[in-house]
Design a protein around this motif. Structure first.
Motif, PDB file in Angstrom:
ATOM      1  N   ILE A 194       5.901 -12.798   0.706  1.00  0.00           N
ATOM      2  CA  ILE A 194       6.408 -12.335  -0.591  1.00  0.00           C
ATOM      3  C   ILE A 194       5.260 -12.091  -1.560  1.00  0.00           C
ATOM      4  CG2 ILE A 194       7.759 -13.034  -2.605  1.00  0.00           C
ATOM      5  CD1 ILE A 194       9.696 -14.405  -0.706  1.00  0.00           C
ATOM      6  N   LEU A 195       4.246 -12.957  -1.531  1.00  0.00           N
ATOM      7  CA  LEU A 195       3.057 -12.739  -2.364  1.00  0.00           C
ATOM      8  C   LEU A 195       2.337 -11.452  -1.947  1.00  0.00           C
ATOM      9  CD1 LEU A 195       1.616 -16.363  -2.579  1.00  0.00           C
ATOM     10  CD2 LEU A 195       2.847 -15.097  -4.355  1.00  0.00           C
ATOM     11  N   MET A 196       2.292 -11.195  -0.645  1.00  0.00           N
ATOM     12  CA  MET A 196       1.680  -9.973  -0.126  1.00  0.00           C
ATOM     13  C   MET A 196       2.453  -8.746  -0.607  1.00  0.00           C
ATOM     14  SD  MET A 196       1.127  -9.139   3.917  1.00  0.00           S
ATOM     15  CE  MET A 196       0.852  -7.465   4.533  1.00  0.00           C
ATOM     16  N   LEU A 197       3.773  -8.826  -0.578  1.00  0.00           N
ATOM     17  CA  LEU A 197       4.612  -7.730  -1.063  1.00  0.00           C
ATOM     18  C   LEU A 197       4.396  -7.499  -2.555  1.00  0.00           C
ATOM     19  CD1 LEU A 197       6.932  -5.692  -0.707  1.00  0.00           C
ATOM     20  CD2 LEU A 197       8.534  -7.585  -1.072  1.00  0.00           C
ATOM     21  N   THR A 198       4.309  -8.578  -3.322  1.00  0.00           N
ATOM     22  CA  THR A 198       4.109  -8.465  -4.769  1.00  0.00           C
ATOM     23  C   THR A 198       2.777  -7.799  -5.090  1.00  0.00           C
ATOM     24  OG1 THR A 198       5.416 -10.471  -5.108  1.00  0.00           O
ATOM     25  CG2 THR A 198       4.028  -9.756  -6.922  1.00  0.00           C
ATOM     26  N   MET A 199       1.724  -8.196  -4.377  1.00  0.00           N
ATOM     27  CA  MET A 199       0.409  -7.596  -4.591  1.00  0.00           C
ATOM     28  C   MET A 199       0.420  -6.117  -4.214  1.00  0.00           C
ATOM     29  SD  MET A 199      -2.584  -8.122  -5.682  1.00  0.00           S
ATOM     30  CE  MET A 199      -4.185  -7.313  -5.674  1.00  0.00           C
ATOM     31  N   GLY A 200       1.082  -5.778  -3.118  1.00  0.00           N
ATOM     32  CA  GLY A 200       1.164  -4.383  -2.703  1.00  0.00           C
ATOM     33  C   GLY A 200       1.889  -3.516  -3.717  1.00  0.00           C
ATOM     34  N   LEU A 201       2.983  -4.034  -4.271  1.00  0.00           N
ATOM     35  CA  LEU A 201       3.727  -3.287  -5.285  1.00  0.00           C
ATOM     36  C   LEU A 201       2.888  -3.074  -6.538  1.00  0.00           C
ATOM     37  CD1 LEU A 201       7.255  -4.945  -4.953  1.00  0.00           C
ATOM     38  CD2 LEU A 201       6.605  -2.633  -4.255  1.00  0.00           C
ATOM     39  N   ALA A 202       2.061  -4.067  -6.875  1.00  0.00           N
ATOM     40  CA  ALA A 202       1.187  -3.914  -8.041  1.00  0.00           C
ATOM     41  C   ALA A 202       0.129  -2.846  -7.798  1.00  0.00           C
ATOM     42  CB  ALA A 202       0.519  -5.250  -8.369  1.00  0.00           C
ATOM     43  N   ARG A 223      -8.850   5.154  -6.945  1.00  0.00           N
ATOM     44  CA  ARG A 223      -7.416   4.858  -6.993  1.00  0.00           C
ATOM     45  C   ARG A 223      -6.743   5.181  -5.666  1.00  0.00           C
ATOM     46  NH1 ARG A 223      -4.203   7.483 -11.826  1.00  0.00           N
ATOM     47  NH2 ARG A 223      -4.808   9.381 -10.701  1.00  0.00           N
ATOM     48  N   ASN A 224      -7.147   6.272  -5.014  1.00  0.00           N
ATOM     49  CA  ASN A 224      -6.553   6.638  -3.727  1.00  0.00           C
ATOM     50  C   ASN A 224      -6.761   5.542  -2.699  1.00  0.00           C
ATOM     51  OD1 ASN A 224      -5.639   9.059  -4.698  1.00  0.00           O
ATOM     52  ND2 ASN A 224      -7.287  10.285  -3.841  1.00  0.00           N
ATOM     53  N   LYS A 225      -7.962   4.957  -2.692  1.00  0.00           N
ATOM     54  CA  LYS A 225      -8.269   3.895  -1.731  1.00  0.00           C
ATOM     55  C   LYS A 225      -7.362   2.689  -1.944  1.00  0.00           C
ATOM     56  CE  LYS A 225     -11.858   0.499  -0.712  1.00  0.00           C
ATOM     57  NZ  LYS A 225     -13.244   0.063  -0.995  1.00  0.00           N
ATOM     58  N   TRP A 226      -7.242   2.235  -3.182  1.00  0.00           N
ATOM     59  CA  TRP A 226      -6.458   1.039  -3.454  1.00  0.00           C
ATOM     60  C   TRP A 226      -4.965   1.319  -3.406  1.00  0.00           C
ATOM     61  CZ3 TRP A 226      -8.649  -3.485  -3.142  1.00  0.00           C
ATOM     62  CH2 TRP A 226     -10.039  -3.555  -3.282  1.00  0.00           C
ATOM     63  N   TRP A 227      -4.552   2.540  -3.701  1.00  0.00           N
ATOM     64  CA  TRP A 227      -3.129   2.896  -3.572  1.00  0.00           C
ATOM     65  C   TRP A 227      -2.708   2.854  -2.105  1.00  0.00           C
ATOM     66  CZ3 TRP A 227       0.035   6.457  -1.210  1.00  0.00           C
ATOM     67  CH2 TRP A 227       1.334   6.567  -1.712  1.00  0.00           C
ATOM     68  N   ARG A 228      -3.554   3.374  -1.216  1.00  0.00           N
ATOM     69  CA  ARG A 228      -3.242   3.324   0.221  1.00  0.00           C
ATOM     70  C   ARG A 228      -3.190   1.885   0.727  1.00  0.00           C
ATOM     71  NH1 ARG A 228      -6.836   7.837   0.417  1.00  0.00           N
ATOM     72  NH2 ARG A 228      -8.520   6.448   1.104  1.00  0.00           N
ATOM     73  N   LEU A 229      -4.099   1.054   0.230  1.00  0.00           N
ATOM     74  CA  LEU A 229      -4.069  -0.353   0.625  1.00  0.00           C
ATOM     75  C   LEU A 229      -2.780  -1.013   0.131  1.00  0.00           C
ATOM     76  CD1 LEU A 229      -5.360  -2.891   1.794  1.00  0.00           C
ATOM     77  CD2 LEU A 229      -6.539  -3.213  -0.388  1.00  0.00           C
ATOM     78  N   LEU A 283       0.173  -2.834   2.347  1.00  0.00           N
ATOM     79  CA  LEU A 283       0.647  -4.199   2.128  1.00  0.00           C
ATOM     80  C   LEU A 283       2.165  -4.239   1.972  1.00  0.00           C
ATOM     81  CD1 LEU A 283      -2.048  -5.587  -0.366  1.00  0.00           C
ATOM     82  CD2 LEU A 283      -1.901  -5.942   2.106  1.00  0.00           C
ATOM     83  N   VAL A 284       2.724  -3.275   1.266  1.00  0.00           N
ATOM     84  CA  VAL A 284       4.184  -3.224   1.073  1.00  0.00           C
ATOM     85  C   VAL A 284       4.903  -3.035   2.409  1.00  0.00           C
ATOM     86  CG1 VAL A 284       6.074  -1.901   0.065  1.00  0.00           C
ATOM     87  CG2 VAL A 284       4.074  -2.443  -1.317  1.00  0.00           C
ATOM     88  N   LEU A 285       4.461  -2.057   3.191  1.00  0.00           N
ATOM     89  CA  LEU A 285       5.124  -1.756   4.459  1.00  0.00           C
ATOM     90  C   LEU A 285       5.009  -2.923   5.439  1.00  0.00           C
ATOM     91  CD1 LEU A 285       4.088   1.985   5.013  1.00  0.00           C
ATOM     92  CD2 LEU A 285       6.285   1.095   4.228  1.00  0.00           C
ATOM     93  N   MET A 286       3.797  -3.493   5.564  1.00  0.00           N
ATOM     94  CA  MET A 286       3.598  -4.580   6.524  1.00  0.00           C
ATOM     95  C   MET A 286       4.364  -5.833   6.122  1.00  0.00           C
ATOM     96  SD  MET A 286       1.969  -3.324   8.950  1.00  0.00           S
ATOM     97  CE  MET A 286       2.065  -4.887   9.808  1.00  0.00           C
ATOM     98  N   SER A 287       4.387  -6.146   4.834  1.00  0.00           N
ATOM     99  CA  SER A 287       5.119  -7.336   4.395  1.00  0.00           C
ATOM    100  C   SER A 287       6.620  -7.177   4.639  1.00  0.00           C
ATOM    101  CB  SER A 287       4.838  -7.618   2.916  1.00  0.00           C
ATOM    102  OG  SER A 287       5.228  -6.515   2.104  1.00  0.00           O
ATOM    103  N   LEU A 288       7.167  -5.997   4.365  1.00  0.00           N
ATOM    104  CA  LEU A 288       8.596  -5.770   4.606  1.00  0.00           C
ATOM    105  C   LEU A 288       8.933  -5.859   6.094  1.00  0.00           C
ATOM    106  CD1 LEU A 288       9.391  -2.852   2.119  1.00  0.00           C
ATOM    107  CD2 LEU A 288      10.067  -5.247   1.923  1.00  0.00           C
ATOM    108  N   LEU A 289       8.094  -5.263   6.935  1.00  0.00           N
ATOM    109  CA  LEU A 289       8.339  -5.302   8.375  1.00  0.00           C
ATOM    110  C   LEU A 289       8.263  -6.728   8.909  1.00  0.00           C
ATOM    111  CD1 LEU A 289       6.345  -2.150   9.582  1.00  0.00           C
ATOM    112  CD2 LEU A 289       8.826  -2.440   9.526  1.00  0.00           C
ATOM    113  N   LEU A 290       7.281  -7.493   8.451  1.00  0.00           N
ATOM    114  CA  LEU A 290       7.147  -8.870   8.923  1.00  0.00           C
ATOM    115  C   LEU A 290       8.268  -9.762   8.390  1.00  0.00           C
ATOM    116  CD1 LEU A 290       3.288  -9.430   8.767  1.00  0.00           C
ATOM    117  CD2 LEU A 290       4.739  -9.442  10.801  1.00  0.00           C
ATOM    118  N   ILE A 291       8.710  -9.521   7.166  1.00  0.00           N
ATOM    119  CA  ILE A 291       9.837 -10.289   6.632  1.00  0.00           C
ATOM    120  C   ILE A 291      11.081 -10.058   7.477  1.00  0.00           C
ATOM    121  CG2 ILE A 291      11.467 -10.406   4.706  1.00  0.00           C
ATOM    122  CD1 ILE A 291       9.097 -10.047   2.802  1.00  0.00           C
ATOM    123  N   VAL A 292      11.368  -8.804   7.792  1.00  0.00           N
ATOM    124  CA  VAL A 292      12.539  -8.484   8.633  1.00  0.00           C
ATOM    125  C   VAL A 292      12.375  -9.090  10.022  1.00  0.00           C
ATOM    126  CG1 VAL A 292      13.807  -6.611   9.734  1.00  0.00           C
ATOM    127  CG2 VAL A 292      13.093  -6.390   7.348  1.00  0.00           C
TER     128      VAL A 292
END
Length: 303
Positions: free
Chosen positions: A129-137, A267-273, A277-286
Motif C-alpha cells: 500500500i505504501l508502494m502504491l501511494t508513492m507511485g500515485l504521488a 519528469r518523464n523518468k519519474w512519471w514512468r517509475l 510502482l502503481v501497476l506492480m503494487s496493484l498486481l501484487l495486492i491482487v
C-alpha cells in the motif's frame, strides 16, 4: 431327514431365513460401493485445489521479478547529471532499497503461506500500500497534495521554476556543453535540414530560440531576428524571444522553454517509475489476496 422332508413349514422358514440373510448382506455391501465412487471425486477436488494454489504461488513469485529488475536499474543506471542538484539520486537509492524490502517480504510470505496465511497477508499489504501511494504521488494523482513528495511532477515544477534552483541548473546545463555539441553536429546544415533534425527537449528549449519567434537560422546557436518581428509586441512567447541572445554564454538558458525542456526530461523518468510502482503494487495486492483465499480454501475447505 425324513422329518424335515415331511415338514413343509420348516422348509419354508429356512428358505425365508436364507433369503433375509442374503438381502442383508447385499444391503451392507452397497455403502462401500457408493463410498468408493465418492473417493475419487474427493481426491480430484484436493488435487485441483493444490494445482490452483501452486499456480497462484508461481504467479506471485513471477510478479516480484520485475521489482528485482527495477531495483538493479535504479541502483546502477546513471541519471541525468543535473538531477543531483534536486537531491533526486538520493530518492532513487531510497526507492531502490524500499523495493528490495518489498521483494523480500513478498517472497517470504509466499514461502511461509501455509503457516502464517492471515498474518502474512497483513504484513505484505503494508509495504504494498505504501508502494502504491508513492507511485500515485509520482504520477501526480494527488495534484496539490503531492507537492511535498520528492520527485512528483508538482514538486519538480516548483523546484525547477524557482530562480535560486534554476541558477544552479542552468549552470550545470551550460557546463555539460550540450549546446556546443549541437553546434558541432550541425555544421553545414541548411535551415530545412536543421528543422528536420530531432533535438532533445533541453537542446530544443535551451540552445535555440522558440519557433514562435520566427528567427532566421544561421547555425545551431546563432539566429537572426526577422525584420517583421517586434520586441514587446504582446504576443505569446515574446518573453522568451526577448530573452534569447546569440551569445553562447546566454542563448536561451533563462527562457521558460529551457526550463520546460529540463523539466520534461526528468519528469518523464519519474512519471514512468511512478506508473511502474502503481501497476506492480496493484498486481501484487491482487495476487496475494488470491493466494490467501486459495490457501484458506486448501486448508479448511478443499481437503
Amino acid at each position: 431327514m425324513a422329518e424335515n422332508a415331511n415338514n413343509p413349514t420348516s422348509t419354508a422358514a429356512d428358505a425365508g431365513a436364507v433369503t433375509t440373510i442374503v438381502a442383508t448382506v447385499q444391503e451392507e455391501m452397497k455403502p462401500p460401493q457408493e463410498s468408493s465412487k465418492e473417493a475419487p471425486i474427493a481426491v480430484d477436488r484436493t488435487r485441483l485445489v493444490r494445482i490452483i494454489v501452486g499456480a497462484i504461488t508461481i504467479l506471485t513469485f513471477l510478479l516480484s521479478l520485475p521489482i528485482l529488475a527495477s531495483i538493479i536499474w535504479l541502483l546502477y543506471m546513471k541519471g541525468y547529471d543535473c538531477e543531483s542538484l534536486l537531491r533526486l539520486p538520493k530518492l532513487q537509492i531510497g526507492i531502490g532499497v524500499a523495493l528490495l524490502f518489498v521483494f523480500l517480504i513478498s517472497n517470504l510470505v509466499v514461502f511461509l503461506r501455509a503457516k502464517v496465511h492471515a498474518l502474512g497477508l497483513l504484513v505484505v499489504m503494508v509495504p504494498l500500500i505504501l508502494m502504491l501511494t508513492m507511485g500515485l504521488a509520482l504520477v501526480d494523482a494527488y495534484k496539490n497534495e503531492s507537492k511535498a513528495v520528492i520527485g512528483s511532477p508538482t514538486w519538480l515544477k516548483d523546484k525547477v521554476y524557482r530562480d535560486n534552483y534554476w541558477n544552479y541548473i542552468k549552470s550545470c546545463i551550460y557546463d555539460s556543453r550540450m549546446c556546443d555539441d549541437l553546434a558541432a553536429r550541425s555544421l553545414g546544415l541548411k535551415p530545412d535540414d536543421f528543422s528536420a533534425r530531432k533535438l532533445s527537449p533541453i537542446e530544443f528549449g535551451c540552445c535555440r530560440p522558440p519557433v514562435i519567434c520566427e528567427m532566421d537560422y544561421v547555425n545551431a546557436t546563432y539566429w537572426r531576428r526577422s525584420d517583421h518581428l517586434g520586441i514587446g509586441s504582446g504576443e505569446a512567447g515574446d518573453e522568451d524571444c526577448d530573452t534569447w541572445q546569440n551569445n553562447e554564454d546566454v542563448l536561451c538558458y533563462d527562457c521558460l522553454a529551457c526550463k520546460d525542456g529540463f523539466l520534461k526530461v526528468i519528469r518523464n523518468k519519474w512519471w514512468r517509475l511512478g506508473l511502474f510502482l502503481v501497476l506492480m503494487s496493484l498486481l501484487l495486492i491482487v495476487a496475494h489476496l488470491l493466494l490467501f483465499v486459495a490457501t484458506v480454501w486448501e486448508r479448511f475447505g478443499g481437503m
